[in-house]
Write an enzyme that holds these catalytic residues in place. Structure first.
Site, PDB file in Angstrom:
ATOM      1  N   ARG A 149       4.063  -4.187  17.523  1.00  0.00           N
ATOM      2  CA  ARG A 149       4.893  -3.911  16.349  1.00  0.00           C
ATOM      3  C   ARG A 149       5.464  -5.241  15.876  1.00  0.00           C
ATOM      4  O   ARG A 149       6.034  -5.982  16.663  1.00  0.00           O
ATOM      5  CB  ARG A 149       6.032  -2.946  16.727  1.00  0.00           C
ATOM      6  CG  ARG A 149       6.757  -2.368  15.532  1.00  0.00           C
ATOM      7  CD  ARG A 149       7.911  -1.474  15.967  1.00  0.00           C
ATOM      8  NE  ARG A 149       7.516  -0.191  16.511  1.00  0.00           N
ATOM      9  CZ  ARG A 149       7.141   0.865  15.787  1.00  0.00           C
ATOM     10  NH1 ARG A 149       7.086   0.776  14.467  1.00  0.00           N
ATOM     11  NH2 ARG A 149       6.808   1.993  16.359  1.00  0.00           N
ATOM     12  N   PHE A 156      -7.363   2.385   5.477  1.00  0.00           N
ATOM     13  CA  PHE A 156      -6.565   1.186   5.219  1.00  0.00           C
ATOM     14  C   PHE A 156      -6.926  -0.016   6.086  1.00  0.00           C
ATOM     15  O   PHE A 156      -6.381  -1.102   5.884  1.00  0.00           O
ATOM     16  CB  PHE A 156      -5.062   1.472   5.276  1.00  0.00           C
ATOM     17  CG  PHE A 156      -4.557   2.067   6.566  1.00  0.00           C
ATOM     18  CD1 PHE A 156      -4.456   1.308   7.717  1.00  0.00           C
ATOM     19  CD2 PHE A 156      -4.137   3.394   6.605  1.00  0.00           C
ATOM     20  CE1 PHE A 156      -3.967   1.861   8.888  1.00  0.00           C
ATOM     21  CE2 PHE A 156      -3.641   3.958   7.775  1.00  0.00           C
ATOM     22  CZ  PHE A 156      -3.560   3.179   8.923  1.00  0.00           C
ATOM     23  N   ARG A 166      -2.240   9.318  11.253  1.00  0.00           N
ATOM     24  CA  ARG A 166      -3.108   8.151  11.398  1.00  0.00           C
ATOM     25  C   ARG A 166      -4.309   8.501  12.274  1.00  0.00           C
ATOM     26  O   ARG A 166      -4.151   9.116  13.327  1.00  0.00           O
ATOM     27  CB  ARG A 166      -2.313   7.034  12.061  1.00  0.00           C
ATOM     28  CG  ARG A 166      -3.090   5.758  12.222  1.00  0.00           C
ATOM     29  CD  ARG A 166      -2.156   4.713  12.754  1.00  0.00           C
ATOM     30  NE  ARG A 166      -2.731   3.405  12.800  1.00  0.00           N
ATOM     31  CZ  ARG A 166      -2.003   2.298  12.822  1.00  0.00           C
ATOM     32  NH1 ARG A 166      -0.694   2.374  12.781  1.00  0.00           N
ATOM     33  NH2 ARG A 166      -2.582   1.123  12.880  1.00  0.00           N
ATOM     34  N   LYS A 169       2.418   4.407   1.489  1.00  0.00           N
ATOM     35  CA  LYS A 169       2.613   4.924   2.853  1.00  0.00           C
ATOM     36  C   LYS A 169       2.549   6.440   2.762  1.00  0.00           C
ATOM     37  O   LYS A 169       3.452   7.078   2.223  1.00  0.00           O
ATOM     38  CB  LYS A 169       3.954   4.475   3.440  1.00  0.00           C
ATOM     39  CG  LYS A 169       4.118   4.900   4.899  1.00  0.00           C
ATOM     40  CD  LYS A 169       5.390   4.343   5.505  1.00  0.00           C
ATOM     41  CE  LYS A 169       5.443   4.418   7.009  1.00  0.00           C
ATOM     42  NZ  LYS A 169       5.077   5.666   7.626  1.00  0.00           N
ATOM     43  N   GLU A 198       0.846  -1.200   0.000  1.00  0.00           N
ATOM     44  CA  GLU A 198       0.000   0.000   0.000  1.00  0.00           C
ATOM     45  C   GLU A 198       0.874   1.240   0.000  1.00  0.00           C
ATOM     46  O   GLU A 198       2.013   1.202   0.476  1.00  0.00           O
ATOM     47  CB  GLU A 198      -0.878   0.017   1.265  1.00  0.00           C
ATOM     48  CG  GLU A 198      -1.887  -1.101   1.300  1.00  0.00           C
ATOM     49  CD  GLU A 198      -2.708  -1.110   2.594  1.00  0.00           C
ATOM     50  OE1 GLU A 198      -2.376  -0.367   3.535  1.00  0.00           O
ATOM     51  OE2 GLU A 198      -3.682  -1.870   2.643  1.00  0.00           O
ATOM     52  N   ARG A 254      -3.009   8.440  16.796  1.00  0.00           N
ATOM     53  CA  ARG A 254      -2.176   7.286  17.141  1.00  0.00           C
ATOM     54  C   ARG A 254      -1.912   7.229  18.645  1.00  0.00           C
ATOM     55  O   ARG A 254      -1.791   6.171  19.216  1.00  0.00           O
ATOM     56  CB  ARG A 254      -0.857   7.493  16.397  1.00  0.00           C
ATOM     57  CG  ARG A 254       0.121   6.424  16.425  1.00  0.00           C
ATOM     58  CD  ARG A 254       1.344   6.982  15.715  1.00  0.00           C
ATOM     59  NE  ARG A 254       2.365   5.995  15.505  1.00  0.00           N
ATOM     60  CZ  ARG A 254       3.061   5.425  16.461  1.00  0.00           C
ATOM     61  NH1 ARG A 254       2.852   5.757  17.700  1.00  0.00           N
ATOM     62  NH2 ARG A 254       3.987   4.545  16.161  1.00  0.00           N
ATOM     63  N   GLU A 310      -5.325   7.227   7.009  1.00  0.00           N
ATOM     64  CA  GLU A 310      -4.351   8.307   7.123  1.00  0.00           C
ATOM     65  C   GLU A 310      -5.010   9.574   6.585  1.00  0.00           C
ATOM     66  O   GLU A 310      -5.504   9.581   5.449  1.00  0.00           O
ATOM     67  CB  GLU A 310      -3.109   7.918   6.296  1.00  0.00           C
ATOM     68  CG  GLU A 310      -1.894   8.734   6.547  1.00  0.00           C
ATOM     69  CD  GLU A 310      -1.055   8.287   7.751  1.00  0.00           C
ATOM     70  OE1 GLU A 310      -1.465   7.388   8.505  1.00  0.00           O
ATOM     71  OE2 GLU A 310       0.012   8.884   7.941  1.00  0.00           O
TER      72      GLU A 310
END
Ligand code: ATP
Length: 586
Positions: A418, A341, A257, A252, A250, A272, A301
């Site tokens: 993460r 997204f 966000r 970026k 995708e 975020r 985003e």
């Protein structure tokens, strides 16, 4: 529970420099706190009145507290201001001056934690005509009823500068130990925190219920979910390998966000770092209202655009939308677009356990009635070789993106984690320049020359999650405009500490000022080198040396959307250091 008991624990915590000792004080406190108020105690420890996404500002200026203190202590305002200027903390000033009075006049009523909390909430929620007078009366009532130790912490809470140096992760450790006596259960608490973002709620569930009730805390509307995060890859071969040869790529986008929560016409937007920014984007909210799902939690985003050709503009343009006043003017002057997204919830169904490919299908379905050119599904393509990735990267860069996000189609949504299920690949990786880092400002030297009265070089730190510690990595003094420098000096001056924070490991480095680690800056640097001065990854590469940035420069981006715990980690710095050699040998 009496407020004095909490104040005494705060006093002990303030004097503690070790994280283990802090955890011990917390465990002791939680074991003696009545279950009915444990959520309030947790919020107060964090200097808040609720979870991050609800926390209300009290709206009390220093000068109101100064007047109240002067009235209570019968010490002239001038003397209080002088002391404030020298100590820099009105809580400490209260502690000092209220000792000069006999205590007998001060105790109008006994303060409980509940009473202090509800009065602070009342101060925060009072608005409209005459509200300032009511707020002042409430502040007076608290200070006049408190002992000197209580008033020290009440003043800090009122002004939002209680800094006990306790991170959310330390609180999770302490709650696990206090209520389950087994460190292994921490993962259960962490999962609950990742979906609810509310430590007070978790504490109350543990104290009033059981661990299995914590286990069943699930995603819910208007409670932001902690975002899933990406690992970074050096180049397309590495990314493809981590995806086992197939992925969804995708764009970026260089925006902000946003997590969208929708229930009928009610819509809220969270950043975020879980800040509610709904008031900044009325245009986006109006467009989301028209989407067909009745209930939805989605992520995307937001990016600033040129309204004539809908091309993306750099991040700095978007920051102009983050203001308290004149929102409608900003909506007109700085148009934005939302690129969705992911979807986490739709019409009563939690979708976080579905594979990404399936979530993407649902997201497309959620957008089926969308007529606005300001809401879009993010550009996506399937990739199964490095040629695909490189071609899509070129397209992304031509469209003004930072690079690509590559996603594993099979993976569920992993809140707060993460990992390699999402991979970021930025353009800098392919060239010689190493990637930007998000580093925390830990201290400063006073400015010289044109910068007298402001901060000169800022000491930067990277984060180590295992020890919950910030390690030093260099000083930055370039890349600041006068406007940003004033703004930063203003922000940092509110975070000044008496000494170094217990969460900072700086070796023997001396600074003129130390700050509470809070402000995150995006920093670019052409190289990472070894250094005997800085403590980041000390001894990891070479005995006696840490890692340092060579010629660091501020990129112009203050990462308002990042908490200090979200900054670049020591592990990432080490990886970037090692990648430099990989790139040289390629
Ligand atoms: P960075 O510092 O690179 O912006 P980060 O530390 O904020 O990253 P990461 O998880 O490392 O967070 O990178 C993902 C971020 O990239 C997201 O938080 C989001 O803001 C942004 N982003 C832009 N486009 C996308 C996309 N298509 N999918 C997911 N995130 C995207």
């Amino acid at each position: 529970m009496l407020f004095i008991e909490l104040a005494q624990t705060f006093e002990k915590m303030e004097k503690t420099r070790s994280r283990i000792e802090l955890t011990y004080h917390l465990v002791e406190l939680f074991t003696t706190t009545p279950a009915e108020i444990i959520d309030k105690v947790v919020y107060l420890i964090l200097g808040k009145l609720g979870p991050d996404h609800e926390s209300s500002e009290l709206g009390i200026a220093d000068k109101i507290v100064i007047k109240t203190l002067s009235h209570s202590s019968r010490i002239p305002v001038d003397k209080i201001i002088k002391e404030y200027n020298s100590i820099g903390d009105l809580g400490e000033v209260a502690y000092k001056f209220l000792t000069e009075r006999t205590q007998s006049t001060l105790f109008a009523q006994v303060l409980t934690v509940d009473k202090v909390f509800s009065t602070l909430l009342k101060i925060a929620h009072t608005s409209g005509v005459g509200s300032l007078d009511i707020k002042i009366r409430l502040v007076n009532s608290l200070i006049n009823s408190s002992s000197r130790l209580e008033s020290k912490f009440i003043v800090k809470l009122i002004l939002g500068n209680l800094r006990l140096g306790i991170a959310n992760f330390t609180l999770l450790d302490a709650l696990t130990l206090a209520f389950t006596k087994d460190k292994k259960n921490r993962v259960i608490l962490e999962r609950a925190y990742n979906v609810s973002s509310d430590l007070g709620k978790i504490a109350a569930t543990l104290a009033n219920g059981s661990l299995s009730e914590v286990q069943s805390i699930s995603i819910s509307l208007f409670t932001p979910v902690r975002p899933m995060l990406a690992e970074r890859a050096v180049d397309s071969p590495e990314a493809l390998k981590k995806l086992d040869g197939f992925g969804l790529a995708e764009f970026k986008i260089d925006g902000e966000r946003i997590q969208i929560h929708k229930q009928g016409e009610k819509i809220e937007l969270f950043t975020r770092s879980l800040e509610n920014v709904s008031s900044n984007f009325p245009d986006i909210i109006n467009m989301i209202k028209l989407l067909s799902p009745k209930e939805m939690i989605a992520e995307g985003e937001i990016v600033a655009i040129n309204p004539n050709n809908l091309r993306y503009l750099p991040f700095q343009n978007l920051m102009r939308r983050r203001r308290k006043y004149k929102i409608q003017e900003a909506v007109k002057a700085f148009p934005v677009m939302l690129n969705l997204f992911d979807i986490l919830f739709i019409d009563g169904n939690d979708t976080t356990n579905l594979p990404f490919l399936e979530r993407r299908r649902l997201l497309k379905f959620a957008l089926k009635d969308n007529r606005s050119d300001r809401i879009k599904l993010i550009e996506q393509t399937q990739v199964s070789c490095t040629k695909d990735i490189d071609a899509f990267m070129t397209k992304a860069l031509e469209n003004g993106c930072e690079g690509l996000m590559l996603k594993n189609p099979k993976t569920e949504y992993r809140a707060g984690a993460r990992g390699w299920a999402w991979i970021k690949l930025k353009k800098e990786y392919s060239g010689k320049v190493i990637d930007s880092m998000d580093l925390v400002v830990l201290g400063a030297l006073h400015g010289k020359g044109r910068r007298v009265g402001k901060y000169g070089a800022l000491l930067l730190g990277a984060y180590d999650r295992v020890n919950d510690t910030f390690y030093t990595i260099g000083k930055v003094g370039t890349g600041f405009t006068d406007e940003i420098l004033s703004l930063l000096s203003d922000r940092l001056s509110k975070l000044v500490l008496q000494g170094k924070s217990p969460r900072v490991e700086a070796g023997s480095l001396m600074m003129d000022v130390w700050f509470e680690p809070r402000v995150v800056l995006e920093i670019i640097s052409p190289e990472i080198t070894l250094s005997p001065i800085y403590t980041a990854a000390r001894d990891a590469v070479n005995l006696g040396n840490g890692l340092a940035l060579r010629f660091p420069k501020f990129s112009g981006k203050i990462r308002e959307d990042k908490l200090p715990e979200d900054s670049t980690t020591i592990d990432e710095v080490l990886e970037l250091y090692r990648n430099q050699f990989k790139q040289k040998s390629n």
